[in-house]
Enzyme design. Sequence first.
Site, PDB file in Angstrom:
ATOM      1  N   ASP A 111       1.026  -1.291   0.155  1.00 18.16           N
ATOM      2  CA  ASP A 111       0.190  -0.004  -0.357  1.00 18.16           C
ATOM      3  C   ASP A 111       0.845   1.538   0.110  1.00 18.16           C
ATOM      4  O   ASP A 111       2.269   1.088   0.081  1.00 18.16           O
ATOM      5  CB  ASP A 111      -0.721  -0.049   1.170  1.00 18.16           C
ATOM      6  CG  ASP A 111      -1.876   1.516   1.385  1.00 18.16           C
ATOM      7  OD1 ASP A 111      -2.339   1.065  -0.129  1.00 18.16           O
ATOM      8  OD2 ASP A 111      -1.739   1.926   2.372  1.00 18.16           O
ATOM      9  N   ASP A 167      -0.448   4.658   1.214  1.00 16.94           N
ATOM     10  CA  ASP A 167      -0.475   6.352   1.722  1.00 16.94           C
ATOM     11  C   ASP A 167      -0.673   5.486   4.283  1.00 16.94           C
ATOM     12  O   ASP A 167      -0.935   4.597   4.248  1.00 16.94           O
ATOM     13  CB  ASP A 167      -2.055   6.140   1.848  1.00 16.94           C
ATOM     14  CG  ASP A 167      -2.026   7.289   0.382  1.00 16.94           C
ATOM     15  OD1 ASP A 167      -1.164   8.229   0.039  1.00 16.94           O
ATOM     16  OD2 ASP A 167      -2.600   7.436  -0.402  1.00 16.94           O
TER      17      ASP A 167
END
Length: 236
Positions: free
Chosen positions: A16, A18
């Site tokens: 991922d 963020d």
Amino acid sequence: MASSLSFGSVSHVVFDVDGLLLDTESIYTRIMSTIAERYGKKFSWDVKVKQMGKSHNEAAKVFIEALCVPMTVDEYRQQVDSLRHLFAESDLMPGAERLIDHLYVHKIPMALATGSYSQEFQVKITRHRKLFEKFHHTVCSSDDPAVKRGKPAPDCFLVAASRFPDNPKPDKVLVFEDAPNGVQGALAAGMQVVWVPDEQCLKTSDDSIRQIKPTLLLKSLEAFRPELFGLPSYDQ
């Protein structure tokens, strides 16, 4: 010192972005709080946790419904876009650069699976383009036509795996996530997942979050030991 394998051996890694590789979550909070205040509302971590990892349209619906604000999804996106330039300030999270560089040097195939729009993603990596060039590909769930459902559905992770040239089986892919929705999506895809949550995430009123069972829970990427998943250790 090397350790014996504790989990299933993997060959590919999906990250991922963020809150995991980039410290964008504090900027997200500033943006969401600014928009909420325009309607006399207060943005909280309980709402934020429900948004984390979701596509933009799905995150917009969470915001609108949770805060009962009179706006459409398009209006939400317009307001977020007007503040998007703030993401160019994003710093790397502790341990991110070391782990990415280590896996790259050892030729471990890596990809990104983010809920961002492609344009927004490009703003976020403004200060770190050389580092992000080390990933084989990026799946931006909010505008990738192959991703039909956002996290916690497994779609973005399955799409990310399928775009590696050798199309690894799910159990050979290790996912790194900070968002509960992302952890659930990775598990639903049949992949192992290392969860690195913000400490505030575990303090929310949503008991279901504390019931999530990742493969491994860490406080920081700095604590990750690659050899536990059959990857080259930092000593190698």
